[in-house]
Design a protein around this motif. Structure first.
Motif, PDB file in Angstrom:
ATOM      1  N   VAL A   1       0.821  -1.209   0.000  1.00 55.68           N
ATOM      2  CA  VAL A   1       0.000   0.000   0.000  1.00 55.68           C
ATOM      3  C   VAL A   1       0.856   1.261   0.000  1.00 55.68           C
ATOM      4  O   VAL A   1       2.010   1.249   0.417  1.00 55.68           O
TER       5      VAL A   1
ATOM      6  N   ASP B   1      -3.164   5.198   1.482  1.00 57.96           N
ATOM      7  CA  ASP B   1      -4.069   4.059   1.664  1.00 57.96           C
ATOM      8  C   ASP B   1      -4.276   3.751   3.143  1.00 57.96           C
ATOM      9  O   ASP B   1      -5.249   3.085   3.529  1.00 57.96           O
TER      10      ASP B   1
ATOM     11  N   ASN C   1     -11.473   5.054   3.397  1.00 56.89           N
ATOM     12  CA  ASN C   1     -10.889   3.734   3.626  1.00 56.89           C
ATOM     13  C   ASN C   1     -11.256   3.217   5.016  1.00 56.89           C
ATOM     14  O   ASN C   1     -11.280   3.997   5.978  1.00 56.89           O
TER      15      ASN C   1
ATOM     16  N   ARG D   1     -10.493  -0.247   0.457  1.00 55.19           N
ATOM     17  CA  ARG D   1      -9.788   0.942  -0.028  1.00 55.19           C
ATOM     18  C   ARG D   1     -10.618   1.618  -1.114  1.00 55.19           C
ATOM     19  O   ARG D   1     -10.695   1.133  -2.239  1.00 55.19           O
TER      20      ARG D   1
ATOM     21  N   TYR E   1      -7.439   5.905  -2.945  1.00 56.50           N
ATOM     22  CA  TYR E   1      -6.003   5.675  -3.127  1.00 56.50           C
ATOM     23  C   TYR E   1      -5.606   6.269  -4.475  1.00 56.50           C
ATOM     24  O   TYR E   1      -6.464   6.703  -5.252  1.00 56.50           O
ATOM     25  N   LYS E   2      -4.336   6.309  -4.754  1.00 57.53           N
ATOM     26  CA  LYS E   2      -3.811   7.090  -5.873  1.00 57.53           C
ATOM     27  C   LYS E   2      -4.472   6.768  -7.207  1.00 57.53           C
ATOM     28  O   LYS E   2      -4.793   7.668  -7.986  1.00 57.53           O
TER      29      LYS E   2
ATOM     30  N   SER F   1      -7.386   4.975  -7.749  1.00 54.56           N
ATOM     31  CA  SER F   1      -8.747   4.441  -7.571  1.00 54.56           C
ATOM     32  C   SER F   1      -9.644   4.741  -8.773  1.00 54.56           C
ATOM     33  O   SER F   1     -10.553   3.961  -9.082  1.00 54.56           O
TER      34      SER F   1
END
Length: 260
Positions: A134, A138, A155, A168, A171-172, A174
Motif C-alpha cells: 500500500v 491508503d 478507507n 480501499r 487511493y492514488k 482508484s
C-alpha cells in the motif's frame, strides 16, 4: 483484414492485442505513419525514455510491419539487444540494491518485534506495506465494527469475528482500478487493529509516523518496501500480485521499480 484481426489470428490474448494496438497508435501520434524504413523507425523508437518502453514499442511495431507483409527482422534484433541490455542493467541494479536494503525477512522480523512491543500502529503499517504494498494515503483509514459504519469515499477496516475486511476507496489510482477489498485472516493483525481506532488520519505527519514504524530498518519508505517485495518475488506471478494489490499496471512496475 485489419491489424487487430491479424493479431487475433496469431492466437494472442485480448489484453496483449490491446497493448500492441495502443503502442502502434502511440507511435503514430508521436512520429507519424509507420512506413517501411526500419532505420527511420528505430531512430524514432530510440527517443523513448526507457529500455522497457523502447523494447515494448519495437515489439509492437515489428508485429505491425509483419502484418503489412514486410520483413521486420531488424526490429526483432533490436528487441533482442534491448532485452540483453535491460538484463545487464537490472543485474547491476539488483546487485547494488541488495547490499543497501534490508531483506524481506529483516522487515518481517521487525514486524514481530513491533508486535511483541505492542506498538500496534507500527506493526499494522508494516504488515500492510509488506502484504499489500500500500501507499501512505491508503493507510488513512478508520477501524469500524460494521459495514454500516463505512461509506464509498474513504478507507476502512471492518473487524469481524474471524477476519478483518480492508476496504480501499481512496487511493492514488482508484479512478482506474476502483475499490479494492482485502480479507485479512491473520490473528496478530486482527488483534493489533482492534487496539487502534484508525491507522493514520489526515492530521498526522504521515511521513514521521511511517519512519517511526521503519526506524530500525533504515527508515525506509513504502516505495522501498514495494521494491524489496518485488526483488524477492521477481517473476510474472509476483508482478501480477503486486500490480493487483497496489493498483499499478505492469509496465509502470517494471519501469518505476527497475524490475523485469
Amino acid at each position: 483484414m485489419g491489424f487487430i484481426q491479424y493479431l487475433r489470428e496469431q492466437n494472442l490474448a485480448d489484453p496483449t492485442i490491446k497493448i500492441h494496438a495502443a503502442k502502434v497508435n502511440l507511435y503514430k501520434e508521436k512520429y507519424g505513419n509507420v512506413g517501411y524504413d526500419l532505420d527511420f523507425i528505430l531512430s524514432n523508437i530510440d527517443k523513448e525514455p526507457t529500455i522497457s518502453m523502447r523494447k515494448s514499442m519495437a515489439g509492437s511495431i515489428s508485429k505491425y510491419i509483419k502484418y503489412k507483409g514486410k520483413d521486420s527482422k531488424k526490429l526483432s534484433e533490436y528487441v533482442y539487444k534491448q532485452t540483453e541490455q535491460f538484463q545487464v542493467d537490472k543485474d547491476k541494479r539488483m546487485g547494488e540494491t541488495k547490499h543497501e536494503l534490508p531483506s524481506l525477512n529483516d522487515i518481517k522480523d521487525e514486524m514481530i518485534a513491533l508486535y511483541e512491543k505492542e506498538d500496534w500502529r507500527s506493526f499494522v503499517i508494516l504488515f500492510l506495506m509488506v502484504n499489500y504494498q500500500v501507499r501512505n494515503m491508503d493507510l488513512i483509514a478508520t477501524v469500524v465494527s460494521s459495514k454500516r459504519d463505512t461509506n464509498p469515499t474513504e478507507n476502512f477496516f471492518i473487524v469481524g469475528k474471524s477476519h478483518v475486511t480492508y476496504i480501499r476507496n481512496k487511493y492514488k489510482t482508484s479512478d482506474t482500478f476502483g475499490t479494492k477489498t482485502h480479507v485479512i485472516k491473520n490473528a496478530k493483525f486482527k488483534n493489533a487493529i482492534n487496539q487502534i481506532g484508525y491507522v493514520l488520519n489526515p492530521v498526522n505527519n504521515v511521513d514521521r509516523v511511517i519512519k517511526k514504524a521503519t526506524a530500525n530498518i533504515g527508515r525506509i519508505t513504502e516505495g522501498t518496501i514495494t521494491k524489496i517485495v518485488l526483488l524477492e518475488n521477481n517473476n510474472i506471478n509476483g508482478l501480477k500480485k503486486v500490480s493487483k494489490n497496489r493498483g499499478t499496471d505492469l509496465d509502470t512496475l517494471v519501469t518505476s521499480y527497475n524490475i523485469t
